[in-house]
Design an enzyme around this catalytic site. Structure first.
Site, PDB file in Angstrom:
ATOM      1  CG  ASP A  13      -1.591   1.060   1.253  1.00  0.00           C
ATOM      2  OD1 ASP A  13      -1.882   1.832   0.390  1.00  0.00           O
ATOM      3  OD2 ASP A  13      -2.088   1.637   2.552  1.00  0.00           O
ATOM      4  CB  VAL A  14       2.494   2.961  -2.539  1.00  0.00           C
ATOM      5  CG1 VAL A  14       3.606   4.173  -2.947  1.00  0.00           C
ATOM      6  CG2 VAL A  14       3.298   1.832  -3.049  1.00  0.00           C
ATOM      7  CG  ASN A  45       0.033  11.170  -0.522  1.00  0.00           C
ATOM      8  OD1 ASN A  45       0.394  11.396  -1.904  1.00  0.00           O
ATOM      9  ND2 ASN A  45      -1.376  10.649  -0.620  1.00  0.00           N
ATOM     10  CB  THR A 105       1.501  -0.074   4.764  1.00  0.00           C
ATOM     11  OG1 THR A 105       1.746   1.069   5.259  1.00  0.00           O
ATOM     12  CG2 THR A 105       1.469  -1.158   5.822  1.00  0.00           C
ATOM     13  CG  ASP A 108      -6.429   5.688  -1.875  1.00  0.00           C
ATOM     14  OD1 ASP A 108      -7.066   5.829  -3.065  1.00  0.00           O
ATOM     15  OD2 ASP A 108      -6.609   6.503  -0.955  1.00  0.00           O
ATOM     16  CG  ASP A 144      -7.913   4.904   4.796  1.00  0.00           C
ATOM     17  OD1 ASP A 144      -7.249   5.284   5.623  1.00  0.00           O
ATOM     18  OD2 ASP A 144      -7.502   3.940   4.051  1.00  0.00           O
TER      19      ASP A 144
END
Length: 271
Positions: A6-7, A9, A13, A109, A129
């Site tokens: 999970d890229v 800003n 992760t 995302d 989120d």
């Protein structure tokens, strides 16, 4: 095992799944000037520290909201892990319908959160989120992602306070003892945290009201999500690994169809 990435800003992760169970997770800062070798060596070091054997990784799935890092990151995974990753984007099988005016503008995302929220908790569901931005998305009982709200995240708001004012200091983001603050730091903390709590309650209630889906389950995720969820009865579940679980679900949905690796326009990205 599979590796999901999970890229965001602020951070990248990583999660390692064996079947539908996450067996390890770790993260690094999102560095837009890193080379593929720097990404690769840091990733191998994190995998080694967490006892993850790279040779047992069968596939990789990535969702990214930072296109500038993708050239180097994808090359790192290919070179050091030996796998060509799947990327969340156009053409990927999701199992949900994006019923928005411009579906291609929806961030990866948000797609991942929508898939995870619907597949794990059913519909209707509202996913909040708490990342760099705070996002609210709703998916109805038919699996239609039909609306979303985007707000500044808590850290963005905090940075605006101390960067755009002459005398306010940089502070730790945490809940103070109460809202009746008596000095500068706790006053800032009270405004940030209680302001976010109030915003969260209002937006959730308003989205339910205008959609008519009053029985919607509300799921929170993201780094500061627990801090807000613990103070907000409108949130039903705090799931800290919801996005990583969504990536694992998407990998399983797509591993047989092998979606094409999305090409990024990264002419200025480091090799």
């Amino acid at each position: 095992m599979i590796l999901v990435v999970d890229v965001g800003n602020t951070n990248i992760t990583y999660g390692v799944f064996k079947g539908d169970k996450m067996v390890s997770s770790f993260r690094m800062t999102t560095g837009t000037t890193r080379t593929s070798d720097e990404y690769g060596l840091e990733l191998l070091a994190l995998m080694n520290i967490n006892n993850v054997d790279k040779d047992k990784i069968e596939g990789v799935m990535i969702a990214s909201v930072v296109p500038k890092v993708m050239h180097a990151l994808v090359n790192a995974i290919v070179k050091y892990i030996g796998k060509k990753p799947y990327l969340v984007g156009p053409g990927i099988k999701t199992g949900i319908k994006i019923s928005l005016d411009n579906p291609r503008e929806v961030g990866p995302d948000l797609i991942v959160d929508a898939v995870a929220g619907y597949e794990i908790y059913g519909g209707p569901v509202l996913v909040v989120d708490f990342g760099t931005a705070t996002t609210y998305i709703m998916i109805n009982e038919k699996g239609e992602f039909f609306t979303g709200v985007v707000c500044p995240g808590i850290r963005i708001s905090a940075k605006a306070l101390w960067q755009d004012t002459a005398k306010l200091p940089e502070i730790e983001i945490k809940k103070p003892a109460g809202i009746l603050a008596k000095e500068t730091i706790s006053s800032m903390q009270a405004g940030l945290i209680y302001g976010q709590i109030g915003q969260t309650k209002y937006i959730i209630d308003k989205m339910k009201e205008e959609s008519g889906l009053m029985n919607t389950k509300v799921i929170a995720t993201g780094g500061l999500g627990r801090l807000i969820a613990d103070e907000t009865k409108e949130i039903d579940v705090y799931d800290p690994i919801l996005t990583l679980r969504g990536l694992q679900i998407l990998y399983e949905k797509n591993r047989r169809t092998k979606p094409q690796l999305k090409e990024f326009d990264n002419q200025n990205a480091p090799e």
